[in-house]
Design a protein around this motif. Structure first.
Motif, PDB file in Angstrom:
ATOM      1  N   ASN A 102      -3.889 -21.730  -2.968  1.00 49.90           N
ATOM      2  CA  ASN A 102      -2.497 -21.327  -3.185  1.00 49.90           C
ATOM      3  C   ASN A 102      -2.428 -19.812  -3.207  1.00 49.90           C
ATOM      4  OD1 ASN A 102      -0.923 -23.938  -3.909  1.00 49.90           O
ATOM      5  ND2 ASN A 102      -2.798 -24.071  -5.135  1.00 49.90           N
ATOM      6  N   LEU A 103      -1.703 -19.241  -2.254  1.00 49.93           N
ATOM      7  CA  LEU A 103      -1.525 -17.795  -2.173  1.00 49.93           C
ATOM      8  C   LEU A 103      -0.058 -17.460  -2.400  1.00 49.93           C
ATOM      9  CD1 LEU A 103      -3.709 -17.016   0.972  1.00 49.93           C
ATOM     10  CD2 LEU A 103      -4.366 -16.774  -1.426  1.00 49.93           C
ATOM     11  N   VAL A 104       0.178 -16.413  -3.163  1.00 45.77           N
ATOM     12  CA  VAL A 104       1.541 -15.975  -3.466  1.00 45.77           C
ATOM     13  C   VAL A 104       1.684 -14.534  -2.988  1.00 45.77           C
ATOM     14  CG1 VAL A 104       3.337 -15.878  -5.210  1.00 45.77           C
ATOM     15  CG2 VAL A 104       1.390 -17.404  -5.537  1.00 45.77           C
ATOM     16  N   ILE A 105       2.734 -14.255  -2.215  1.00 45.44           N
ATOM     17  CA  ILE A 105       2.945 -12.927  -1.641  1.00 45.44           C
ATOM     18  C   ILE A 105       4.353 -12.464  -1.950  1.00 45.44           C
ATOM     19  CG2 ILE A 105       2.976 -11.570   0.503  1.00 45.44           C
ATOM     20  CD1 ILE A 105       1.009 -13.536   1.699  1.00 45.44           C
ATOM     21  N   ASP A 106       4.472 -11.196  -2.307  1.00 47.22           N
ATOM     22  CA  ASP A 106       5.793 -10.620  -2.562  1.00 47.22           C
ATOM     23  C   ASP A 106       5.692  -9.109  -2.436  1.00 47.22           C
ATOM     24  OD1 ASP A 106       8.465 -10.580  -3.067  1.00 47.22           O
ATOM     25  OD2 ASP A 106       8.310 -10.802  -5.238  1.00 47.22           O
ATOM     26  N   GLY A 107       6.829  -8.480  -2.180  1.00 45.15           N
ATOM     27  CA  GLY A 107       6.892  -7.029  -2.091  1.00 45.15           C
ATOM     28  C   GLY A 107       7.358  -6.413  -3.396  1.00 45.15           C
ATOM     29  N   CYS A 108       6.921  -5.191  -3.644  1.00 41.75           N
ATOM     30  CA  CYS A 108       7.291  -4.473  -4.861  1.00 41.75           C
ATOM     31  C   CYS A 108       7.644  -3.038  -4.490  1.00 41.75           C
ATOM     32  CB  CYS A 108       6.141  -4.505  -5.863  1.00 41.75           C
ATOM     33  SG  CYS A 108       6.461  -3.584  -7.384  1.00 41.75           S
ATOM     34  N   ASP A 125      17.442   2.530  -4.480  1.00 42.62           N
ATOM     35  CA  ASP A 125      17.414   3.764  -5.266  1.00 42.62           C
ATOM     36  C   ASP A 125      18.185   4.870  -4.552  1.00 42.62           C
ATOM     37  OD1 ASP A 125      16.808   5.413  -7.388  1.00 42.62           O
ATOM     38  OD2 ASP A 125      14.785   5.897  -6.695  1.00 42.62           O
ATOM     39  N   ARG A 126      19.366   4.521  -4.046  1.00 42.75           N
ATOM     40  CA  ARG A 126      20.272   5.492  -3.417  1.00 42.75           C
ATOM     41  C   ARG A 126      19.616   6.294  -2.289  1.00 42.75           C
ATOM     42  NH1 ARG A 126      21.847   8.641  -8.697  1.00 42.75           N
ATOM     43  NH2 ARG A 126      19.648   8.173  -9.045  1.00 42.75           N
ATOM     44  N   GLY A 127      18.743   5.636  -1.551  1.00 39.93           N
ATOM     45  CA  GLY A 127      18.126   6.278  -0.400  1.00 39.93           C
ATOM     46  C   GLY A 127      17.046   7.291  -0.728  1.00 39.93           C
ATOM     47  N   LYS A 128      16.623   7.353  -1.984  1.00 39.91           N
ATOM     48  CA  LYS A 128      15.534   8.275  -2.341  1.00 39.91           C
ATOM     49  C   LYS A 128      14.213   7.765  -1.778  1.00 39.91           C
ATOM     50  CE  LYS A 128      17.682   9.903  -6.644  1.00 39.91           C
ATOM     51  NZ  LYS A 128      17.520  10.017  -8.115  1.00 39.91           N
ATOM     52  N   GLN A 129      13.223   8.651  -1.745  1.00 43.43           N
ATOM     53  CA  GLN A 129      11.918   8.286  -1.201  1.00 43.43           C
ATOM     54  C   GLN A 129      11.236   7.236  -2.081  1.00 43.43           C
ATOM     55  OE1 GLN A 129      10.230   9.675   1.813  1.00 43.43           O
ATOM     56  NE2 GLN A 129      12.437   9.856   2.059  1.00 43.43           N
ATOM     57  N   GLY A 130      10.740   6.188  -1.432  1.00 46.31           N
ATOM     58  CA  GLY A 130      10.056   5.123  -2.157  1.00 46.31           C
ATOM     59  C   GLY A 130       8.989   4.484  -1.292  1.00 46.31           C
ATOM     60  N   ALA A 131       8.139   3.699  -1.921  1.00 45.03           N
ATOM     61  CA  ALA A 131       7.076   2.988  -1.224  1.00 45.03           C
ATOM     62  C   ALA A 131       7.149   1.512  -1.584  1.00 45.03           C
ATOM     63  CB  ALA A 131       5.705   3.556  -1.592  1.00 45.03           C
ATOM     64  N   LYS A 132       6.563   0.681  -0.728  1.00 44.97           N
ATOM     65  CA  LYS A 132       6.537  -0.762  -0.966  1.00 44.97           C
ATOM     66  C   LYS A 132       5.095  -1.250  -0.922  1.00 44.97           C
ATOM     67  CE  LYS A 132       9.626  -3.631   0.476  1.00 44.97           C
ATOM     68  NZ  LYS A 132      10.559  -4.442   1.312  1.00 44.97           N
ATOM     69  N   ARG A 133       4.748  -2.065  -1.908  1.00 47.18           N
ATOM     70  CA  ARG A 133       3.460  -2.751  -1.911  1.00 47.18           C
ATOM     71  C   ARG A 133       3.697  -4.224  -1.591  1.00 47.18           C
ATOM     72  NH1 ARG A 133       2.855  -0.160  -6.977  1.00 47.18           N
ATOM     73  NH2 ARG A 133       3.177  -2.192  -7.954  1.00 47.18           N
ATOM     74  N   SER A 134       3.073  -4.715  -0.537  1.00 53.26           N
ATOM     75  CA  SER A 134       3.096  -6.139  -0.236  1.00 53.26           C
ATOM     76  C   SER A 134       1.843  -6.732  -0.860  1.00 53.26           C
ATOM     77  CB  SER A 134       3.108  -6.382   1.280  1.00 53.26           C
ATOM     78  OG  SER A 134       3.097  -7.757   1.573  1.00 53.26           O
ATOM     79  N   VAL A 135       2.022  -7.430  -1.985  1.00 52.31           N
ATOM     80  CA  VAL A 135       0.899  -7.878  -2.810  1.00 52.31           C
ATOM     81  C   VAL A 135       0.654  -9.367  -2.587  1.00 52.31           C
ATOM     82  CG1 VAL A 135       0.013  -8.086  -5.165  1.00 52.31           C
ATOM     83  CG2 VAL A 135       1.437  -6.125  -4.531  1.00 52.31           C
ATOM     84  N   MET A 136      -0.616  -9.727  -2.432  1.00 50.84           N
ATOM     85  CA  MET A 136      -1.026 -11.125  -2.306  1.00 50.84           C
ATOM     86  C   MET A 136      -1.953 -11.466  -3.458  1.00 50.84           C
ATOM     87  SD  MET A 136      -2.889 -13.059   0.909  1.00 50.84           S
ATOM     88  CE  MET A 136      -4.131 -11.752   1.082  1.00 50.84           C
ATOM     89  N   THR A 137      -1.670 -12.572  -4.145  1.00 50.01           N
ATOM     90  CA  THR A 137      -2.513 -13.023  -5.248  1.00 50.01           C
ATOM     91  C   THR A 137      -2.948 -14.463  -4.998  1.00 50.01           C
ATOM     92  OG1 THR A 137      -0.784 -14.012  -6.642  1.00 50.01           O
ATOM     93  CG2 THR A 137      -1.075 -11.620  -6.773  1.00 50.01           C
ATOM     94  N   ASP A 138      -3.969 -14.878  -5.737  1.00 51.91           N
ATOM     95  CA  ASP A 138      -4.336 -16.284  -5.697  1.00 51.91           C
ATOM     96  C   ASP A 138      -3.399 -17.064  -6.617  1.00 51.91           C
ATOM     97  OD1 ASP A 138      -5.209 -15.715  -8.287  1.00 51.91           O
ATOM     98  OD2 ASP A 138      -7.040 -16.896  -8.083  1.00 51.91           O
ATOM     99  N   GLY A 139      -3.658 -18.341  -6.813  1.00 50.68           N
ATOM    100  CA  GLY A 139      -2.748 -19.167  -7.595  1.00 50.68           C
ATOM    101  C   GLY A 139      -2.667 -18.800  -9.052  1.00 50.68           C
ATOM    102  N   LYS A 140      -3.621 -17.972  -9.550  1.00 53.55           N
ATOM    103  CA  LYS A 140      -3.616 -17.550 -10.949  1.00 53.55           C
ATOM    104  C   LYS A 140      -3.141 -16.112 -11.126  1.00 53.55           C
ATOM    105  CE  LYS A 140      -7.440 -20.618 -12.236  1.00 53.55           C
ATOM    106  NZ  LYS A 140      -8.830 -20.660 -12.792  1.00 53.55           N
TER     107      LYS A 140
END
Length: 277
Positions: A102-108, A125-140
């Motif tokens: 079981n893999l769970v993926i989401d962006g942050c 955030d009103r177009g300010k500079q930001g980054a995204k992490r696409s994180v994958m975890t196991d079932g726990k």
């Protein structure tokens, strides 16, 4: 006050130290300025990661900010951070066991006020500079892969490179893998990709009430990243390779913490903490 308890920082450092390549003497007579201890630099990097402090703020008489950055870049070029993360995951898998079925993926989304290679205009955030992490975890909720991109990138195109991080486990992958995703991935392209990769899926449906399922574990992991490591919550690094190294170091801390916490009730060892972390 230490940035991390000794029960975590000591085993982490011992493994990290074993991965540092031996440095040959650069002066034939040995009459050069003594090299600053790797342990000092390592402790400084942990403070930078956990407290989110600037290198200039964390430097003192023991070492300068330039020395911290230079040694950090040497270790990145040697691949030590990624190798450390891999060893931590293998140790957890051997003692506790990773739930890779079981893999769970989401962006942050996080702030990136200094811009850089992994920055983009944040839609929240009103177009300010930001980054995204696409994180994958196991079932726990153990982090097993992460891809960094600009905040203006949609989650769906990052799914393939995130799943490609599973290559680190090679032949140990289970035959059947189910990927759990939120409604942001609810599209034909996502299902075609998962079919191509031979994965099953559980995807929340757009336009319907919140369907949590087992997805809460990745939200918890995102909270571990942002609450436990200020450098990841407000990303001031400009280079992707540096951000990836810091994420690998943070993941190593998370895995060791979870390993100690889960093994505390089933195993005994000499350096076992008196209280469960």
């Amino acid at each position: 006050m230490p940035a991390l308890p000794s029960s975590i920082i000591e085993p982490l450092w011992r493994q990290f130290e074993a991965l540092i390549p031996e440095r040959p003497r650069t002066h034939p007579l040995g009459c050069h300025k003594p090299r600053i201890s790797d342990r000092i630099i390592f402790d400084k990097l942990i403070h930078v990661l956990v407290l989110g402090a600037a290198y200039e703020k964390i430097s003192d008489t023991t070492c300068s900010a330039t020395t911290i950055r230079r040694r950090r870049d040497e270790w990145i070029s040697s691949g030590i951070f990624r190798e450390l993360e891999q060893i931590c995951l293998e140790s957890y898998d051997r003692i506790i066991g990773l739930d890779l079925e079981n893999l769970v993926i989401d962006g942050c989304l996080v702030k990136a006020p200094c811009g850089g290679e992994a920055a983009g205009k944040s839609p929240v955030d009103r177009g300010k500079q930001g980054a995204k992490r696409s994180v994958m975890t196991d079932g726990k909720g153990i982090p097993v892969g992460c891809v960094i991109a600009g905040a203006n990138r949609h989650d769906s195109p990052l799914l393939r490179p995130t799943l490609e991080r599973l290559a680190r486990f090679g032949y140990r992958l289970p035959e059947q893998i189910t990927v759990h995703l939120d409604a942001g991935y609810d599209s034909r392209k996502t299902r075609e990709l998962l079919t191509e990769l031979g994965c099953g899926w559980e995807i929340s449906t757009k336009g319907e009430p919140l369907q949590a399922g087992v997805r809460w574990v990745v939200e918890r992991t995102n909270a571990w990243h942002n609450r436990g490591f200020k450098k990841l919550a407000i990303c001031t690094e400009r280079k992707v390779r540096v951000i990836d190294a810091l994420i690998s170091l943070a993941n190593s801390v998370i895995v060791i913490r979870r390993l100690i916490g889960e093994a505390w009730v089933t195993h005994r060892w000499d350096a076992r903490p008196n209280r469960k972390p």
